[in-house]
Design an enzyme around this catalytic site. Structure first.
Site, short mmCIF file in Angstrom:
data_model
loop_
_atom_site.label_atom_id
_atom_site.label_comp_id
_atom_site.label_asym_id
_atom_site.label_seq_id
_atom_site.Cartn_x
_atom_site.Cartn_y
_atom_site.Cartn_z
N THR A 130 -2.93 -6.17 -4.63
CA THR A 130 -4.24 -6.46 -5.65
C THR A 130 -4.45 -5.88 -7.02
O THR A 130 -4.25 -4.65 -6.90
CB THR A 130 -5.54 -6.26 -4.71
OG1 THR A 130 -5.38 -6.73 -3.00
CG2 THR A 130 -6.89 -6.52 -5.06
N ARG A 152 1.26 -1.13 0.92
CA ARG A 152 1.29 -2.10 -0.36
C ARG A 152 -0.09 -2.83 -0.67
O ARG A 152 0.15 -3.56 -1.59
CB ARG A 152 2.34 -3.07 -0.44
CG ARG A 152 4.08 -2.38 -0.27
CD ARG A 152 4.86 -3.09 -0.70
NE ARG A 152 4.99 -4.47 0.11
CZ ARG A 152 5.88 -5.45 -0.18
NH1 ARG A 152 6.56 -5.52 -0.91
NH2 ARG A 152 6.00 -6.57 0.64
N ASP A 153 -1.01 -2.57 0.02
CA ASP A 153 -2.39 -3.38 -0.44
C ASP A 153 -3.44 -2.50 0.14
O ASP A 153 -4.62 -3.00 0.52
CB ASP A 153 -2.45 -4.84 0.26
CG ASP A 153 -3.53 -5.57 -0.52
OD1 ASP A 153 -3.74 -5.28 -1.60
OD2 ASP A 153 -4.09 -6.67 0.24
N ILE A 154 -3.44 -1.19 -0.01
CA ILE A 154 -4.43 -0.26 -0.02
C ILE A 154 -5.90 -0.62 -1.16
O ILE A 154 -5.55 -0.51 -2.24
CB ILE A 154 -4.20 1.09 -0.25
CG1 ILE A 154 -3.26 1.46 0.92
CG2 ILE A 154 -5.40 2.05 0.00
CD1 ILE A 154 -3.68 1.56 2.37
#
Length: 237
Positions: A88, A48-50
């Site tokens: 992000t 969920r935050d690559i």
């Protein structure tokens, strides 16, 4: 808390320093990340935050995915409040941007944003506000890679476009499928999961050529008819 020491900067620091990988190098980095996501998927983990800041590159060229602070397990929706946006902004999938349930395909979308950034030197969506970026993730198409970087081949562009599909059902359904297509592109074989689009310019050239032939044929026929009319007029006199 102890973890492996990766003696090298993350991709975000490299990009800010002006580093631009070649197309083949970018494909290799994304393939490594995809293998990492495939391993996470086998454990039912969604990152969920690559983003480049969470992708570490060691001196041996091995890439590591880090910072699993927003991770959740597939099927466990209790970790995120309904309607809450996690991640992000520049790398959010459309479903994340709208606060909807996301799965491993959301990580693949974010990886597609990273892929685009590596190839184009910038993220696909930019705006002066967070709301503007989120709107583009949900509604706008990125500028075609071929226009931003002419060195990007059709197969690589097709892979990136499939990763950035708005509808999760239109993306790669697994990181393993992505790895398969990246391997095919590297070997010069046809892709198995992405469709390579023909260049519109070639279709336009063909269409213009056919139109020119039609116009030329019409003018020639008109000249023949005019000559025939002149001959008939001379005979009549």
């Amino acid at each position: 808390y102890v973890m492996e020491l990766v003696d090298g900067p993350d991709l975000a620091h490299r990009l800010r320093a002006g580093w631009r990988p070649a197309v083949g190098e970018a494909c290799d980095l994304i393939a490594q990340a995809a293998r990492g996501l495939a391993a996470a998927a086998r454990c039912a983990i969604v990152h969920r935050d690559i983003k480049p800041a969470n992708m570490l590159l060691g001196p041996d060229g091995v890439l590591k995915i880090s910072d699993f602070g927003l991770v959740r397990r597939s099927g466990d929706e209790g970790l995120t409040l309904s309607g809450q946006v996690m991640g992000t902004t520049s790398y959010l999938s459309p479903e994340q941007a709208e606060g909807r349930v996301c799965d491993a395909r959301s990580d693949l979308y974010a990886l597609g944003v990273v892929f685009y950034e590596l190839l184009a030197g910038r993220v696909p969506f930019r705006a002066e506000s967070t709301a503007g970026i989120i709107y583009q993730h949900v509604h706008s198409a990125p500028e075609p890679l071929a226009q931003v970087n002419p060195l990007v081949d059709a197969s690589t562009a097709a892979i990136c476009a499939k990763l950035l599909a708005k509808d999760p059902a239109a993306r790669y359904q697994s990181a393993a499928d992505l790895v398969t297509d990246l391997d095919c592109a590297s070997a010069g074989r046809p892709l198995r999961f992405a469709r390579v689009r023909r260049k519109r310019r070639m279709r336009l050239v063909i269409a213009l050529g056919l139109a020119a032939l039609a116009v030329g044929g019409g003018l020639a026929w008109m000249r023949v008819r005019a000559e025939q009319a002149r001959v008939e007029a001379d005979h009549g006199e």
